[in-house]
Design a protein around this motif. Structure first.
Motif, PDB file in Angstrom:
ATOM      1  N   THR A 151       2.052  34.725 134.508  1.00  0.00           N
ATOM      2  CA  THR A 151       3.279  35.454 134.858  1.00  0.00           C
ATOM      3  C   THR A 151       4.429  34.915 134.011  1.00  0.00           C
ATOM      4  O   THR A 151       4.313  33.880 133.329  1.00  0.00           O
ATOM      5  N   SER A 155       9.155  32.904 137.805  1.00  0.00           N
ATOM      6  CA  SER A 155       8.499  33.182 139.078  1.00  0.00           C
ATOM      7  C   SER A 155       7.985  31.872 139.660  1.00  0.00           C
ATOM      8  O   SER A 155       7.591  30.969 138.934  1.00  0.00           O
ATOM      9  N   LYS A 167       0.460  45.059 143.340  1.00  0.00           N
ATOM     10  CA  LYS A 167       1.240  44.752 142.151  1.00  0.00           C
ATOM     11  C   LYS A 167       0.543  45.302 140.904  1.00  0.00           C
ATOM     12  O   LYS A 167      -0.659  45.532 140.911  1.00  0.00           O
ATOM     13  N   GLY A 206       7.826  41.668 130.960  1.00  0.00           N
ATOM     14  CA  GLY A 206       8.060  42.096 132.343  1.00  0.00           C
ATOM     15  C   GLY A 206       7.596  43.507 132.630  1.00  0.00           C
ATOM     16  O   GLY A 206       7.983  44.088 133.636  1.00  0.00           O
ATOM     17  N   ASP A 209       3.452  42.823 136.426  1.00  0.00           N
ATOM     18  CA  ASP A 209       3.740  41.654 137.269  1.00  0.00           C
ATOM     19  C   ASP A 209       2.929  40.434 136.840  1.00  0.00           C
ATOM     20  O   ASP A 209       3.348  39.299 137.045  1.00  0.00           O
TER      21      ASP A 209
END
Length: 871
Positions: A151, A155, A167, A206, A209
């Protein structure tokens, strides 16, 4: 000292540190050792005779690597197969003494497609998953790497695959993560990308997710592309255990390759793997004495280097200043050129954008044109993908399925048609997709109105540029054609039977004519002999027996003439009901004592032009046959009369239908509860001398058929084995009954207009009701039950009123009333019944019933009821 260190730059320190690291490496080298494994000689694996024979029969073994799966396997800039898997494959070739043919394909999707089609045989690196075992044999694992969840930085917290439900997660098409997540984690929204680079880029920007991939690939590509804003948020519960994939039908090759892998040895295999995959588990730990010595040496080298560097620094600064000024001028020149290139690029982009917009418009025009052409096709057309989902349909297909296009697209046949029909559709779809051979098949399908239709479907396969396969189908509805063919077949059978009976009739008439001449001679001579012989002669008895036999033969000749339709008829105006009532006593004594006669005589009836004697013979034959069908059991014989308005569709299904005109017919029906007849017996009952008894009884039903033919009538026969039979004789009516229409001057003044529908399950009521309503000035349509009434009502919206029977099969009057009011709340409905008005109208209180008429009713009563609600 401050001045001394002030002369140091970052590059100076790095250079000195590099020298020190080199020196340290020289110092520590005696303390390190590397495992060395002698190379395995080529062809050292002992193969069985069967394995050696298999290799001879398969000299070419095609291996297709993933073209860009660094560092496991890939093709370098020179097109050479490289990576950890490539090195192990080369070791395997040397060990087994064989050679793989390397096939370079465009991407991993193409590799998997050709591998499934057996256009390539071996995959250099493939992770073992349950789904892949259905088409792949796996060798022993080569290397195991954990899977990671990546990710964007920022986060927080650790993640598992369960946390990713709902997601958007990137996975590479046909890679292990794609296979596992699609089958085991259906709640995750998968974004399928073509390669690892795209997956990392989408996670970095981005656009998704998370991105799921093995750590070796993810680490390699993120370092190669300079992506630094990703973090490892968690690991997958499954390991990436790469092995060599072998096509399912080559288990012998799997056995051979596993022998070769075992012969290579773990150390040699790990050395090949470590060359490409970095494993952070070996850190050198120096002793304290070495550390102190190393630091002292480092300090001395720093001081010496600083002294040397301080002298050269001034000269280096001057040279660097001159170089920077030249670089600045060069940069200004480059910026000016770059601005010119930028302007040209913007112009080119603008031009290219206009071209793309034009191409897009032309493509949309082509799509619209293609859509118009497909929708103009009267036959249903559809296209389904490999999951049997509708991706293209025309207007005719939408009409057949009963769904608008936006609701039909994306659906499967199971959403539209019964399961037993869809099972047949899908079996043929899969066959077309697998083989590519077109299929033409007759099928049964239920349309949007619930009717079962007979169709012929032509299916073929279409493969697009990406290799995706589709089923293209065109449907031809042949229901009406098959029905017409069946009607034509029945008509031909009927015509053949009629021609057969006519031929027999001509033969019977000719025989009867000649036979009568012979009988005339016999009876005349017998009469003369009786006149001239002595009454006391013994021969008198024999002559009288000859005379009796001749009389019986004469009766048989009359029956033959009747069958041929050429018998002598004395026509007169006859009331069928009166004729039956006069024969009542004769019929009672002619039938079995266990049979009961029941009369259902409709009064009044129109008159018919007929021979009374011949009609009596018809009635007697039918009643006696019914009694014999009942036999020794108890049963009922029902004699029914009535009149009906026969249409052409009804007359084509009766005996003697040729040359019959639609119109009003008086009918005589004799029904019994006897043994019934089979289909074969029914087809022969009117043949001369045919009988189901042990011996023939004469012409019987054949004579009945001849009499009816002579009167220009017809016969309808219905029978079921074990339930009974029904014979309905139709004779054309010559006038209306005297009191059928109650013509009084006062009532005759009122006339109506418009279209009325009469619904009743009794043919007699419909026939008489039609006559009376037409007499009152209405356009009349009739229906035999509620279902037929609703069908006609929906097809003809100009119906102003409905006369509705209360008791009917399939759909009774009360149900039909509700359906009519739902279809048109303003429709006027009159209920007709034999029950009292008070008993019937209680059911319809407050429901908008227009009126009630009780059976039986006269014309004047009907006129009064209609006039009340119309005026």
């Amino acid at each position: 000292m401050r001045t001394f260190f002030h002369g140091f730059t970052r590059s100076t320190v790095i250079g000195v540190a590099s020298l020190l690291v080199l020196a340290a490496a020289v110092l520590i080298s005696p303390h390190l050792s590397f495992a060395t494994t002698p190379a395995t000689p080529a062809g050292t694996v002992i193969l069985t005779p069967e394995e050696q024979e298999w290799l001879k029969q398969h000299p070419v073994i095609r291996l297709a690597p993933d073209p860009d799966f660094r560092p496991i396997e890939f093709f370098d800039n020179n097109g050479v197969y490289q990576g950890a898997a490539a090195d192990i494959v080369r070791l395997l070739e040397r060990t087994l003494g064989i050679r793989f043919t390397i096939v370079r394909l465009k991407n991993w999707d193409e590799v998997m497609d050709k591998y499934r089609k057996h256009e390539v045989d071996v995959l250099g690196a493939l992770v073992d998953t349950p789904a892949r075992r259905s088409f792949t044999l796996f060798t022993d694992p080569l290397v195991s790497v954990p899977g990671g969840i990546f990710t964007r930085v920022g986060s927080s917290g650790k993640l598992t695959l369960e946390d990713l439900k709902g997601k958007k997660v990137a996975v590479v098409s046909n890679y292990t993560a794609h296979d596992v997540l699609k089958n085991q984690y259906p709640g995750i929204d998968l974004d399928v990308v073509p390669d690892v680079m795209t997956g990392l880029a989408k996670a970095s920007l981005g656009m998704v997710d998370a991105y799921v991939e093995n750590m070796a690939n993810a680490t390699y590509y993120s370092q190669a592309t300079g992506i630094t804003n990703l973090r490892l948020a968690g690991t997958t519960p499954f390991m990436y255990q790469w092995g060599i994939g072998i096509r399912k039908d080559w288990p012998m090759l799997q056995q051979i390759v596993n022998k070769g892998l075992a012969a290579i040895g773990e150390a040699e295999r790990q050395e090949a793997v470590k060359k490409w995959i970095h494993v952070e588990n070996n850190h050198w730990l120096p002793s304290r004495t070495f550390v102190y010595g190393f630091l002292a040496l480092l300090l001395g080298m720093l001081l010496a280097g600083a002294a040397i560097w301080n002298r050269l620094l001034t000269r280096k600064v001057n040279e660097r200043t001159t170089t920077l000024q030249l670089e600045l001028k060069e940069r200004q020149r480059i910026e000016e050129e770059l601005k010119g290139f930028t302007d040209q690029l913007e112009a080119r982009v603008s031009e290219r954008t206009a071209e793309l917009e034009k191409t897009a418009a032309e493509l949309q025009d082509a799509r619209d044109y293609l859509g118009s052409v497909i929708n103009a096709i009267a036959d249903p057309v559809f296209v389904k993908d490999e999951e049997h989902r509708m991706v293209l349909v025309n207007d005719a297909e939408c009409s057949l399925a009963g769904c608008p296009r936006d609701m039909l697209l994306g659906k499967t046949d199971y959403d539209l048609f019964p399961k037993e029909q869809v099972d047949v559709f899908w079996r043929i779809d899969d066959e077309v997709l697998q083989t590519g051979r077109p299929n033409i098949n007759e099928e049964r399908i239920t349309d949007a109105q619930g009717r079962t239709r007979s169709i012929i479907t032509h299916k073929s396969r279409f493969v697009d540029q990406s290799g995706k396969r589709y089923v293209v189908g065109v449907i031809r509805d042949v229901t009406e054609r098959l029905k017409e063919e069946e009607d034509r077949r029945k008509l031909e059978e009927q015509m053949l039977h009629v021609q057969k009976l006519e031929s027999l009739g001509v033969l019977a008439g000719g025989i009867a004519h000649d036979f009568n001449n012979i009988l005339t001679a016999i009876t005349g001579n017998v009469s003369l002999a009786l006149m001239r012989i002595n009454t006391e002669s013994p021969a008198v008895v024999h002559l009288q027996k000859i005379e009796q036999a001749a009389d019986k033969a004469a009766d048989l000749a009359k029956q033959m003439l009747a069958y041929s339709g050429k018998g002598k008829f004395v026509l007169e105006s006859i009331d069928m009901n009166r004729l039956i009532e006069e024969m009542g006593h004769m019929l009672d004594v002619s039938i079995s004592k266990k049979a009961v006669l029941r009369y259902n005589l409709t009064k009044p009836l129109p008159s018919i032009e007929a021979d009374a004697t011949q009609l009596r013979q018809i009635i007697m034959n039918l009643v006696i046959n019914a009694s014999e069908a009942i036999g020794d059991r108890s049963g009922v014989i029902a004699i029914t009369t009535g009149c009906m308005d026969c249409e052409a569709s009804y007359l084509k299904n009766v005996w003697l239908s040729e040359n019959l005109k639609p119109g009003l017919y008086v009918y005589l029906e004799v029904a019994d509860t006897g043994c019934g007849m089979s289909h074969e017996t029914m087809s022969r009952i009117f043949e001369p001398f045919f009988s189901t008894k042990f011996t023939g009884r004469g012409l019987g039903m054949a004579a009945v058929l001849g009499i009816v033919r002579g009167h220009k009538g017809a016969i309808n026969v219905y029978s079921e084995l074990g339930k009974g039979s029904s014979f309905k004789v139709l004779l054309p009516a010559v006038d209306r009954p005297a009191d059928l229409f109650n013509h009084d001057e006062q009532a005759g003044e009122w006339k109506g207009s418009g279209r009325i529908m009469l619904v009743d399950d009794e043919e007699t009521v419909r026939a008489i009701g039609r006559e009376m309503l037409q007499e009152l000035g209405f356009d009349v349509i009739t229906a035999s039950d509620g279902k037929e009434a609703m069908k006609l009502f929906n097809e003809q919206p100009d119906i102003s009123a409905v006369i509705l029977d209360l008791t009917m099969p399939h759909m009774d009057g009360e149900q039909t009333f509700r359906a009519l009011r739902k279809a048109n709340p303003d429709i006027s409905v009159i209920i007709s019944s034999g029950y009292s008005e008070q008993e019937v109208t209680q059911r319809f209180v407050g429901k908008g019933l227009a009126g009630f008429i009780q059976k039986p009713y006269k014309l004047s009563t009907l006129r009064e009821v209609l006039r009340k609600f119309m005026e």
